[in-house]
Design a protein around this motif. Structure first.
Motif, PDB file in Angstrom:
ATOM      1  N   LYS A   9      48.436  86.774  53.111  1.00  6.56           N
ATOM      2  CA  LYS A   9      49.416  87.594  52.412  1.00  6.56           C
ATOM      3  C   LYS A   9      49.222  89.075  52.744  1.00  6.56           C
ATOM      4  CE  LYS A   9      52.656  86.257  49.722  1.00  6.56           C
ATOM      5  NZ  LYS A   9      53.938  86.093  50.322  1.00  6.56           N
ATOM      6  N   GLU A  10      47.984  89.462  53.149  1.00  9.00           N
ATOM      7  CA  GLU A  10      47.727  90.849  53.486  1.00  9.00           C
ATOM      8  C   GLU A  10      48.463  91.286  54.746  1.00  9.00           C
ATOM      9  OE1 GLU A  10      43.594  91.663  53.741  1.00  9.00           O
ATOM     10  OE2 GLU A  10      43.179  90.958  51.719  1.00  9.00           O
ATOM     11  N   LEU A  11      48.762  90.355  55.617  1.00  2.63           N
ATOM     12  CA  LEU A  11      49.499  90.691  56.827  1.00  2.63           C
ATOM     13  C   LEU A  11      50.919  91.092  56.481  1.00  2.63           C
ATOM     14  CD1 LEU A  11      48.406  87.821  59.255  1.00  2.63           C
ATOM     15  CD2 LEU A  11      47.643  90.199  59.277  1.00  2.63           C
ATOM     16  N   ASP A  12      51.432  92.051  57.229  1.00  6.20           N
ATOM     17  CA  ASP A  12      52.796  92.500  57.017  1.00  6.20           C
ATOM     18  C   ASP A  12      53.755  91.402  57.477  1.00  6.20           C
ATOM     19  OD1 ASP A  12      55.027  93.991  56.524  1.00  6.20           O
ATOM     20  OD2 ASP A  12      54.791  95.289  58.273  1.00  6.20           O
ATOM     21  N   GLU A  13      54.674  91.015  56.624  1.00  5.87           N
ATOM     22  CA  GLU A  13      55.600  89.935  56.953  1.00  5.87           C
ATOM     23  C   GLU A  13      56.590  90.337  58.036  1.00  5.87           C
ATOM     24  OE1 GLU A  13      57.470  88.696  53.381  1.00  5.87           O
ATOM     25  OE2 GLU A  13      55.595  88.106  52.429  1.00  5.87           O
ATOM     26  N   TYR A  14      56.764  91.638  58.294  1.00  3.20           N
ATOM     27  CA  TYR A  14      57.747  92.111  59.270  1.00  3.20           C
ATOM     28  C   TYR A  14      57.127  92.489  60.616  1.00  3.20           C
ATOM     29  CZ  TYR A  14      60.567  92.254  55.101  1.00  3.20           C
ATOM     30  OH  TYR A  14      61.229  91.905  53.946  1.00  3.20           O
ATOM     31  N   SER A  15      55.814  92.362  60.740  1.00  2.00           N
ATOM     32  CA  SER A  15      55.174  92.676  62.022  1.00  2.00           C
ATOM     33  C   SER A  15      55.226  91.454  62.933  1.00  2.00           C
ATOM     34  CB  SER A  15      53.730  93.127  61.825  1.00  2.00           C
ATOM     35  OG  SER A  15      52.958  92.052  61.350  1.00  2.00           O
ATOM     36  N   VAL A  16      55.337  91.732  64.210  1.00  2.00           N
ATOM     37  CA  VAL A  16      55.405  90.666  65.206  1.00  2.00           C
ATOM     38  C   VAL A  16      54.182  90.783  66.101  1.00  2.00           C
ATOM     39  CG1 VAL A  16      56.751  89.718  67.100  1.00  2.00           C
ATOM     40  CG2 VAL A  16      57.912  90.757  65.161  1.00  2.00           C
TER      41      VAL A  16
END
Length: 82
Positions: A9-16
């Motif tokens: 969940k810590e990862l940005d959901e919009y980063s690729v």
């Protein structure tokens, strides 16, 4: 398994991220460049190269390995001394 969920969940959901496909493409490009450099090195090794000119003259009377400007300046200096 539930302890990994907050880390995801810590990862940005919009980063690729490039992922596995990006790694495979990068690895294929690296192998291709390595093969091209190896081939170029092999082809350059086949070239016969003499560092010192052997004193032969071209069809125009110029010494081998010298351009037209050098040959003309030598001819004009030899005419002046003669």
């Amino acid at each position: 398994m539930t302890e990994w969920l907050p880390l995801a969940k810590e990862l940005d959901e919009y980063s690729v991220t490039p992922g596995v496909l990006g790694f495979i493409v990068f690895a294929v490009l690296g192998v291709g460049v390595w093969m091209l450099l190896k081939s170029m090195s092999r082809h350059l090794g086949k070239i016969a190269f003499d560092e010192e000119p052997d004193g032969r003259e071209d069809q125009d009377g110029r010494e081998a390995g010298k351009g037209p400007a050098a040959a003309e300046s030598e001819q004009s200096s030899s005419r002046a001394s003669a």
